[in-house]
Design a protein around this motif. Structure first.
Motif, PDB file in Angstrom:
ATOM      1  N   ALA A  31      -1.215 -32.705  13.446  1.00 19.62           N
ATOM      2  CA  ALA A  31      -0.177 -33.649  13.855  1.00 19.62           C
ATOM      3  C   ALA A  31      -0.822 -34.982  14.170  1.00 19.62           C
ATOM      4  O   ALA A  31      -1.851 -35.040  14.853  1.00 19.62           O
ATOM      5  CB  ALA A  31       0.583 -33.121  15.073  1.00 19.62           C
ATOM      6  N   ARG A  32      -0.231 -36.046  13.675  1.00 17.61           N
ATOM      7  CA  ARG A  32      -0.693 -37.396  14.017  1.00 17.61           C
ATOM      8  C   ARG A  32       0.074 -37.873  15.247  1.00 17.61           C
ATOM      9  O   ARG A  32       1.304 -37.781  15.296  1.00 17.61           O
ATOM     10  CB  ARG A  32      -0.458 -38.346  12.839  1.00 17.61           C
ATOM     11  N   VAL A  33      -0.662 -38.381  16.218  1.00 19.12           N
ATOM     12  CA  VAL A  33      -0.043 -38.906  17.433  1.00 19.12           C
ATOM     13  C   VAL A  33      -0.516 -40.342  17.639  1.00 19.12           C
ATOM     14  O   VAL A  33      -1.690 -40.651  17.431  1.00 19.12           O
ATOM     15  CB  VAL A  33      -0.380 -38.047  18.672  1.00 19.12           C
ATOM     16  N   ALA A  34       0.389 -41.223  18.024  1.00 13.34           N
ATOM     17  CA  ALA A  34       0.072 -42.622  18.303  1.00 13.34           C
ATOM     18  C   ALA A  34       0.358 -42.895  19.770  1.00 13.34           C
ATOM     19  O   ALA A  34       1.455 -42.589  20.262  1.00 13.34           O
ATOM     20  CB  ALA A  34       0.900 -43.550  17.417  1.00 13.34           C
ATOM     21  N   GLY A  52      -3.798 -46.729  19.654  1.00  8.58           N
ATOM     22  CA  GLY A  52      -4.403 -46.067  18.504  1.00  8.58           C
ATOM     23  C   GLY A  52      -3.733 -44.747  18.207  1.00  8.58           C
ATOM     24  O   GLY A  52      -2.814 -44.318  18.906  1.00  8.58           O
ATOM     25  N   SER A  53      -4.189 -44.105  17.147  1.00  7.54           N
ATOM     26  CA  SER A  53      -3.645 -42.808  16.760  1.00  7.54           C
ATOM     27  C   SER A  53      -4.771 -41.824  16.541  1.00  7.54           C
ATOM     28  O   SER A  53      -5.908 -42.204  16.249  1.00  7.54           O
ATOM     29  CB  SER A  53      -2.791 -42.934  15.486  1.00  7.54           C
ATOM     30  N   ASP A  54      -4.448 -40.557  16.679  1.00 11.87           N
ATOM     31  CA  ASP A  54      -5.405 -39.488  16.432  1.00 11.87           C
ATOM     32  C   ASP A  54      -4.698 -38.400  15.650  1.00 11.87           C
ATOM     33  O   ASP A  54      -3.459 -38.314  15.639  1.00 11.87           O
ATOM     34  CB  ASP A  54      -5.941 -38.936  17.756  1.00 11.87           C
ATOM     35  N   VAL A  55      -5.477 -37.588  14.971  1.00 14.63           N
ATOM     36  CA  VAL A  55      -4.925 -36.450  14.243  1.00 14.63           C
ATOM     37  C   VAL A  55      -5.410 -35.182  14.925  1.00 14.63           C
ATOM     38  O   VAL A  55      -6.604 -34.858  14.903  1.00 14.63           O
ATOM     39  CB  VAL A  55      -5.351 -36.457  12.760  1.00 14.63           C
ATOM     40  N   VAL A  56      -4.488 -34.491  15.568  1.00 12.69           N
ATOM     41  CA  VAL A  56      -4.798 -33.221  16.216  1.00 12.69           C
ATOM     42  C   VAL A  56      -4.873 -32.154  15.137  1.00 12.69           C
ATOM     43  O   VAL A  56      -3.924 -31.964  14.366  1.00 12.69           O
ATOM     44  CB  VAL A  56      -3.708 -32.854  17.246  1.00 12.69           C
ATOM     45  N   GLN A  57      -5.996 -31.470  15.071  1.00 14.76           N
ATOM     46  CA  GLN A  57      -6.213 -30.477  14.022  1.00 14.76           C
ATOM     47  C   GLN A  57      -6.379 -29.092  14.638  1.00 14.76           C
ATOM     48  O   GLN A  57      -7.152 -28.918  15.573  1.00 14.76           O
ATOM     49  CB  GLN A  57      -7.451 -30.840  13.207  1.00 14.76           C
ATOM     50  N   VAL A  58      -5.650 -28.141  14.078  1.00 16.96           N
ATOM     51  CA  VAL A  58      -5.676 -26.759  14.569  1.00 16.96           C
ATOM     52  C   VAL A  58      -6.265 -25.858  13.483  1.00 16.96           C
ATOM     53  O   VAL A  58      -5.846 -25.920  12.318  1.00 16.96           O
ATOM     54  CB  VAL A  58      -4.268 -26.280  14.961  1.00 16.96           C
TER      55      VAL A  58
END
Length: 852
Positions: free
Chosen positions: A794-797, A768-774
């Protein structure tokens, strides 16, 4: 610009201008595809601007110096392909324009991409650049070299009819996605015209509206996305907007235009939208550089002194610079447009965008993804009746697309899929026939009284009986004054017992009361968005008993009626489809309910409720089947009074040609729901910045004050300690993630003030992927600043068990505020808290940046 079915844009322009008191101009406003003007071949020595080794600026200067003043005027006023013929010997191509925010409006054989706010939900600039690249490749194939887009208007209010044309409520997200689309466009030798500068945040009264807004809000909220598109995306053109800004029309506002060119960095040219209100000479003198969309610009003004020659020369140079810098000068478009320019690769980009845009809002009991072995009831507009895109200037014909119903059948097998319509969705219904009406004295039809003025007062001008209510673009009886009102009264006898849906296609103001219940009390400027197949109806629902007559009163006035003239159709659906849907839901293991709303240009939503009987449908199906999933095929946020009763909800937006395939892939786990909300979903109608209450027609000259200042979107919720239904950035996954070892590091005095690194691990059992939000917090100053501001993402898979460390830079600009007294950016010194998480609501403290 607006038109009705059957009208050309030229005719619509004439009607619009005439309605605003201008001359009815019959000049084509949007050139048809045509061969580029290739001119006569000339050696680079004779025409030094053809030397590709020189910079765009030097080439523009060389060509400008070779042009006569008359040729400069031709360049900045040309509209139709033939207008460019006097410039052919200079090699200047025809500048062919097309609306292109999510594909090519008006063409066939193209790709209808998911709506721009769906693209924003991916939080993926790399994908956005591919999206833009694909659109531009198709544009060149269709012989267009000026792409009207992307749209980076801030989503101030989710009722905005064009909400789905832009990239959400946050300036950074809007800017980064807009810049990426712009890069994708312009790598194909075309010019991107970013729109609409600025404060274009509603449709109601748009051509004369006055937006009262602070300079700080302009700088911190409404300008940044344009600056990103220009500086990071290289945008070579910008389109001015319709409203007045602090009393001055945007296209003749030297203050905002000066900021665009001097502060935001536009080196190319500024165009207008289609026929904005205002004065054409004032527009050029304020800094507009192109009259391509305002054919009524007086050419004599360029020679009689009203427009200084230096201003004309500057406008011509900016246009030339854009042609050279984009590659449009050196690489003419094909002489003959291709019939089909969509490709399998482009359709794949649309599908991937749809998958990564779909937001899993709720998923109790892990109901999603579905098992292909279970029976499923598909309910609602899940076929060709799905809404594929926002209507108006950004509507793109999806062609032959796979519907959600067909895609689900392909996944699960037709024998495992049951279907029931349940609701026809947000559509216009058939006109109520005359045989169900009786007048107060027992005759067939309705008693109709017509009055002078819009207040239903005084003695009637005429009293008659009408069989029904159905008039379009004109008066229902002869000899009515320009402003009039009417009242129809009588009895309505429904043929069946149950939920009856009544709505109206409306241009004007109307109130509908049935059996003592007010179903509608609203006004509309228009009922269609002129480019697109559907029409927008408004109304309500009521429980009635078959064969039992009830009172009905309908009031109408010409207040807010659009330039096509007074119009009203009283429509209904007398027999509910919900009981059949409930019966179908009971037969299946799972039920998936599709619901939608119409959205488009020329009008705003009246509220945040799902239209028609769709809330009632969801409630009924959820009561019949505890495994109910709701798919929201909507323009944006909706209120969800049924939320606690359904285990799973997907926000699917408008997905263009991907409407069926991407949603089916998400439902069955062949793709993950990768989307995160680019807008906050309100919990009720009162949440969010103030709404407009003035006149809705183009000539209303209403006003709205942006009294929330810089607190737009999630910042408003933080400021008012209000809990939304779903926060900005929210989105669940089919797997799970953990964050650890967050580290914040300062970077000194440069443009990048610091960075944050964080380890992300997939702790679930699926890829899966997640979007790390700062986010950054309050700045170290007594000046009021937001509690949270998106500073990066940043999107990370990741595969199951996989981990990665991602680093996100934080710009110094995001640690600054605009000082209105000093008229500049101020970066306070001290510590600024930094937060990291998966939405604005759950972002936790990660450390601080010390700003020197």
């Amino acid at each position: 610009m607006t038109r009705s079915a059957g009208m050309t844009r030229r005719e619509a322009v004439a009607v619009s201008v005439a309605s605003l008191g201008g001359a009815a101009v019959m000049t084509i406003g949007l050139p048809t595809s045509a061969a580029a003007a290739t001119g006569t071949a000339a050696a680079a020595g004779d025409q030094p601007w053809r030397d590709k080794n020189k910079s765009a600026a030097r080439r523009a200067d060389a060509l400008l110096n070779a042009m006569t003043f008359d040729e400069q005027v031709v360049l900045v006023t040309a509209v139709d392909p033939a207008d460019y013929q006097p410039l052919a010997h200079l090699g200047i191509p025809v500048m062919n324009r097309v609306d292109a925010s999510d594909g090519l409006r008006g063409d066939t054989g193209v790709t209808a991409f998911p709506a721009p706010n769906a693209l924003a939900a991916t939080f993926d600039p790399d994908l956005a650049e591919k999206y833009g690249d694909a659109i531009a490749k198709e544009a060149r194939g269709k012989s267009w070299n000026i792409l009207l887009g992307p749209t980076v208007d801030i989503d101030r209010n989710p009722r905005n009819g064009r909400e789905s044309e832009a990239y959400g409520e946050d300036p950074l997200l809007s800017g980064l996605i807009g810049a990426a689309v712009t890069r994708g466009f312009q790598k194909n030798d075309v010019i991107a015209q970013v729109k609409h500068f600025t404060c274009y945040n509603q449709e109601e009264g748009r051509n004369s509206l006055d937006v009262v807004v602070s300079e700080r809000a302009l700088r911190e909220v409404y300008y940044p996305a344009f600056e990103h598109a220009i500086r990071d995306g290289g945008a070579l053109s910008v389109m001015g907007s319709y409203p007045r800004i602090n009393g001055v029309f945007a296209c003749e506002n030297p203050h905002t235009i000066g900021a665009l060119k001097n502060d935001l960095g536009l080196k190319g040219y500024l165009g207008t939208d289609y026929y904005p209100s205002g004065d054409r000479v004032a527009e050029f003198n304020a800094g507009v550089d192109s009259a391509a969309l305002t054919p009524d610009t007086p050419k004599a003004a360029f020679t009689d002194g009203r427009i200084p020659k230096d201003r004309t020369r500057d406008a011509a140079r900016r246009t030339l610079y854009a042609l050279f810098a984009s590659g449009a000068y050196d690489n003419p478009v094909p002489a003959t447009p291709a019939a089909v320019v969509t490709t399998d690769a482009h359709q794949t980009i649309a599908r991937i965008t749809g998958e990564q845009a779909t937001v899993l809002l709720k998923n109790e009991r892990g109901l999603l993804p579905l098992s292909k072995k279970k029976t499923i009831a598909v309910i609602g507009p899940a076929g060709k009746d799905a809404i594929t895109g926002v209507e108006g200037s950004s509507y793109v014909d999806p062609g032959a697309f796979t519907t959600a119903l067909d895609a689900i059948k392909a996944k699960a097998g037709a024998s495992n899929v049951l279907f029931s319509q349940g609701s026809v969705g947000d559509v216009a219904l058939p006109v109520i026939p005359g045989d169900v009406f009786t007048t107060p004295d027992g005759k067939a039809g309705l008693k109709a009284e017509f009055f002078s003025g819009e207040s239903l007062s005084g003695d009637p001008l005429a009293t008659t009986v009408t069989s029904t209510i159905d008039f379009r673009w004109g008066n229902p009886i002869a000899d009515l004054p320009a402003k009039w009102s009417a009242r129809w009264t009588g009895k309505l006898t429904p043929p069946t017992t149950g939920l009856v849906r009544i709505n109206t296609l409306l241009s004007g103001a109307a109130k509908i009361v049935v059996d003592g219940v007010t179903l509608l009390d609203e006004s509309r400027f228009l009922w269609d968005s002129f480019f697109g197949p559907k029409e927008s109806a408004i109304g309500g629902v009521i429980e009635l008993t078959g064969g039992k007559a009830v009172d009905i009163t309908v009031e109408y006035s010409t207040k807010d009626a659009g330039f096509y003239g007074p119009s009203m159709k009283l429509c209904w659906q007398p027999q509910s489809l919900i009981p059949d849907a409930v019966a179908t839901a009971k037969k299946a293991d799972m039920a998936v309910v599709f619901v939608n709303n119409y959205s488009g240009e020329a009008f705003d939503r009246d509220n945040l409720a799902l239209p028609g009987d769709q809330n009632q449908l969801i409630e009924a199906v959820a009561a019949a089947n505890p495994n109910t999933i709701v798919v929201l095929n909507t323009s944006g946020p909706m209120l969800m009074p049924w939320l606690a009763k359904v285990p799973s909800v997907l926000q699917a937006w408008y997905q263009g040609a991907a409407t069926g395939t991407s949603i089916a892939n998400i439902l069955y786990g062949d793709a993950e729901p990768g989307g995160r909300l680019p807008v906050t979903f309100p919990a009720d109608e009162q949440q969010g910045p103030s709404t407009y209450t003035g006149g809705k027609s183009d000539s209303a000259y209403g006003s709205i004050t942006y009294d929330e200042g810089i607190y737009v979107g999630y910042k408003w919720y933080d400021k008012h300690a209000a809990k939304p239904l779903f926060p900005f950035g929210h989105g669940l996954s089919y797997t799970s993630f953990s964050y650890r070892d967050a580290r914040v590091t300062g970077r000194g005095r440069g443009d990048i003030a610091g960075e944050i690194s964080v380890e992300v691990r997939n702790t679930g059992k699926r890829t899966g992927s997640d979007v790390v939000q700062v986010y950054v917090g309050h700045l170290p100053t007594r000046v009021d600043t937001p509690a949270r501001t998106l500073a990066g993402f940043a999107r990370v898979a990741l595969k199951p068990g996989e981990r990665t460390t991602t680093t996100i830079e934080i710009s110094r600009r995001l640690l600054s505020y605009w000082d209105e007294d000093k008229n500049r950016w101020i970066t306070p010194t001290g510590k600024v808290p930094v937060y990291v998480g998966t939405s604005v609501a759950d972002a936790g403290y990660a450390g601080s940046i010390t700003v020197n």
